[in-house]
Design a protein around this motif. Structure first.
Motif, PDB file in Angstrom:
ATOM      1  N   GLY A  38       0.823  -1.357  -0.135  1.00 37.05           N
ATOM      2  CA  GLY A  38       0.021   0.072   0.130  1.00 37.05           C
ATOM      3  C   GLY A  38       0.871   1.246   0.107  1.00 37.05           C
ATOM      4  O   GLY A  38       2.118   1.351  -0.562  1.00 37.05           O
ATOM      5  N   GLY A  75      -8.896  -5.013  -0.072  1.00 37.75           N
ATOM      6  CA  GLY A  75      -8.728  -3.739   0.457  1.00 37.75           C
ATOM      7  C   GLY A  75      -8.851  -3.460   1.658  1.00 37.75           C
ATOM      8  O   GLY A  75     -10.310  -3.455   2.282  1.00 37.75           O
ATOM      9  N   TRP A 106     -11.437   0.224  -6.599  1.00 37.92           N
ATOM     10  CA  TRP A 106     -11.605  -0.297  -5.306  1.00 37.92           C
ATOM     11  C   TRP A 106     -12.480   0.414  -4.056  1.00 37.92           C
ATOM     12  O   TRP A 106     -12.549   1.566  -4.224  1.00 37.92           O
ATOM     13  N   GLN A 107     -13.230  -0.463  -3.192  1.00 42.63           N
ATOM     14  CA  GLN A 107     -13.894   0.086  -2.285  1.00 42.63           C
ATOM     15  C   GLN A 107     -13.173  -0.503  -0.915  1.00 42.63           C
ATOM     16  O   GLN A 107     -12.626  -1.827  -1.231  1.00 42.63           O
ATOM     17  N   GLU A 108     -13.161  -0.105   0.145  1.00 42.97           N
ATOM     18  CA  GLU A 108     -12.905  -0.820   1.426  1.00 42.97           C
ATOM     19  C   GLU A 108     -13.881  -2.258   1.531  1.00 42.97           C
ATOM     20  O   GLU A 108     -14.758  -2.000   1.251  1.00 42.97           O
ATOM     21  N   THR A 117      -6.076   2.293  -8.868  1.00 41.66           N
ATOM     22  CA  THR A 117      -6.765   1.094  -9.296  1.00 41.66           C
ATOM     23  C   THR A 117      -5.725   0.034  -9.573  1.00 41.66           C
ATOM     24  O   THR A 117      -4.537   0.284  -9.724  1.00 41.66           O
ATOM     25  N   ARG A 122      -3.129   3.797   2.112  1.00 43.61           N
ATOM     26  CA  ARG A 122      -3.483   2.597   1.540  1.00 43.61           C
ATOM     27  C   ARG A 122      -3.103   1.405   1.935  1.00 43.61           C
ATOM     28  O   ARG A 122      -1.928   1.120   1.895  1.00 43.61           O
ATOM     29  N   VAL A 145      -8.816   2.122   1.773  1.00 39.38           N
ATOM     30  CA  VAL A 145      -8.742   2.523   0.528  1.00 39.38           C
ATOM     31  C   VAL A 145      -8.933   4.030   0.600  1.00 39.38           C
ATOM     32  O   VAL A 145     -10.128   4.491   0.782  1.00 39.38           O
ATOM     33  N   PHE A 154      -3.502  -2.788   1.849  1.00 35.03           N
ATOM     34  CA  PHE A 154      -4.028  -3.900   1.377  1.00 35.03           C
ATOM     35  C   PHE A 154      -3.283  -5.258   1.571  1.00 35.03           C
ATOM     36  O   PHE A 154      -2.245  -5.251   1.920  1.00 35.03           O
ATOM     37  N   LYS A 176      -9.776   7.595  -0.788  1.00 28.62           N
ATOM     38  CA  LYS A 176     -10.876   8.485  -2.063  1.00 28.62           C
ATOM     39  C   LYS A 176      -9.783   9.680  -2.415  1.00 28.62           C
ATOM     40  O   LYS A 176      -9.123  10.305  -1.691  1.00 28.62           O
TER      41      LYS A 176
END
Length: 396
Positions: A110, A172, A344-346, A199, A371, A175, A373, A177
């Motif tokens: 991330g 995720g 991506w969404q959480e 992305t 971020r 994430v 992941f 925004k």
């Protein structure tokens, strides 16, 4: 509940007809606790569609490892070998990965600093940037305007000693925004692609093969790809193309005699096309950055020689020649209309068929954009299978 599937939302940039068989959202089951019957269904759906999305999932690293391992039950170690990337300081993968202590097969990737995360008191994460890997870079002024690039199109694989993982799972956790960005190909085509911030972009290896003209399909079905030993160390001094699809031929690769110790028997020689174990389809699966040589078989008996390339076979060892041919074959499939950029969404969980798609990190974050992941893939228990004799006769 029964397993339900729905198509992934295709962006306006995509040719929906070309992506109609790529990717599905799965509903109605919990991927962290699948029954054997549910898993069999998910297994076959993944090979059929290349990528599966589960939304709003709560998934521990232990569950993620168990799910990933279920696709290849005898696999054990992380796809690049446990501790291999952290210990190999010269590898270009070294800065990008942190291991989850309780489940070393799961990596934390991330951007920004993460605290008290799954046994890690503090982890400084860095989103890979094209500015450190590509030969040229987007100007800081244009970056401020939201322009960016594909970082490196690849398959998750060590490509030396270990076999390429069958499946990668990406979860995720955090994430950020932010404004959408615009990928520039910067290769003279004028191609651009609008993408969500951070992305992961995918292309289907079936499309990569299917859209080739007949003479290149013939080459693909007859070719084996020989990777360099320790390819991520070998390529580290070199620079990538502006599309992220391979390396510039400047003679900067690390000489073989300066690499960490290696053995000829551990070098990977893999088919250019990998056969889907469920559908039987052929996927063009080559990690262009790590390739050293191409071994092309002659045309099979009875095949039409007129217009054929390398009808008597060839062993290509000139790096520029190898890369130019690969680029000619792979570049059409990363056209904006053929790319699926996941938004991506959480708590999104994405499973992808690592032996059937290519993917890339995209975009740029500011240091304060956090971020996080969890990524898991496991070195496979066997190498991918290539085309059958019937496939060669059909396409050569």
């Amino acid at each position: 509940m029964a397993v339900e599937i729905a198509p992934l939302p295709v962006p306006p940039s995509a040719d929906a007809s070309k992506l109609k068989n790529f990717g599905r959202e799965v509903k109605g089951v919990n991927p962290g606790s699948l029954s054997p019957e549910e898993f069999k269904e998910i297994h076959d759906l993944l090979y059929q569609y290349g990528a599966l999305l589960f939304r709003n999932v709560d998934l521990s690293p232990q569950q993620q490892y168990a799910l990933t391992k279920a696709f290849d039950p005898t696999s054990e170690s992380y796809g690049h070998g446990n501790k291999k990337t952290e210990g190999e300081k010269k590898s270009i993968l070294h800065p990008d990965l942190k291991t989850i202590p309780s489940v070393p097969q799961v990596q934390l990737i991330g951007n920004g600093t993460v605290y008290n995360h799954e046994g890690l008191a503090e982890a400084k994460l860095k989103h890979p940037s094209h500015t450190t890997f590509h030969k040229t870079r987007i100007s800081p002024e244009d970056e401020e305007k939201g322009y960016t690039r594909f970082y490196r199109w690849h398959i998750d694989a060590a490509l030396y000693d270990l076999s390429p993982p069958k499946v990668t799972t990406l979860y995720g956790v955090t994430v950020p925004k932010g404004a959408r960005q615009r990928v520039r190909y910067d290769d003279g085509t004028g191609d651009e692609l609008e993408v969500p911030l951070g992305t992961t972009a995918f292309v289907d290896g079936r499309n990569m093969f299917d859209i080739l003209p007949p003479e290149l399909k013939s080459v693909a079905v007859r070719t084996k790809v020989k990777y360099a030993p320790h390819p991520y160390v070998w390529m580290a001094p070199a620079h990538a193309l502006s599309t992220g699809l391979g390396i510039m031929s400047e003679g900067l690769e690390m000489p073989y005699d300066e690499l960490p110790p290696w053995e000829e028997s551990k070098i990977k020689v893999l088919p250019m096309l990998w056969k889907n174990p469920v559908t039987g389809e052929l996927h063009f699966q080559v990690h262009p950055c790590g390739v050293a040589e191409l071994l092309i078989d002659p045309l099979p008996e009875g095949a039409k020689r007129e217009g054929a390339l390398y009808p008597d076979g060839a062993h290509l060892t000139n790096l520029k020649e190898v890369r130019d041919l690969l680029y000619k074959m792979q570049r059409p499939a990363i056209a904006p209309s053929l790319v699926y950029p996941h938004d991506w969404q959480e708590r999104d969980l994405v499973l992808f068929h690592n032996r059937g798609v290519l993917h890339t990190v995209v975009g740029a974050f500011k240091p304060d954009q956090v971020r996080a992941f969890h990524q898991c893939n496991l070195a496979a228990s066997d190498d991918p299978k290539g085309p059958t004799e019937e496939d060669v006769k059909r396409w050569a």
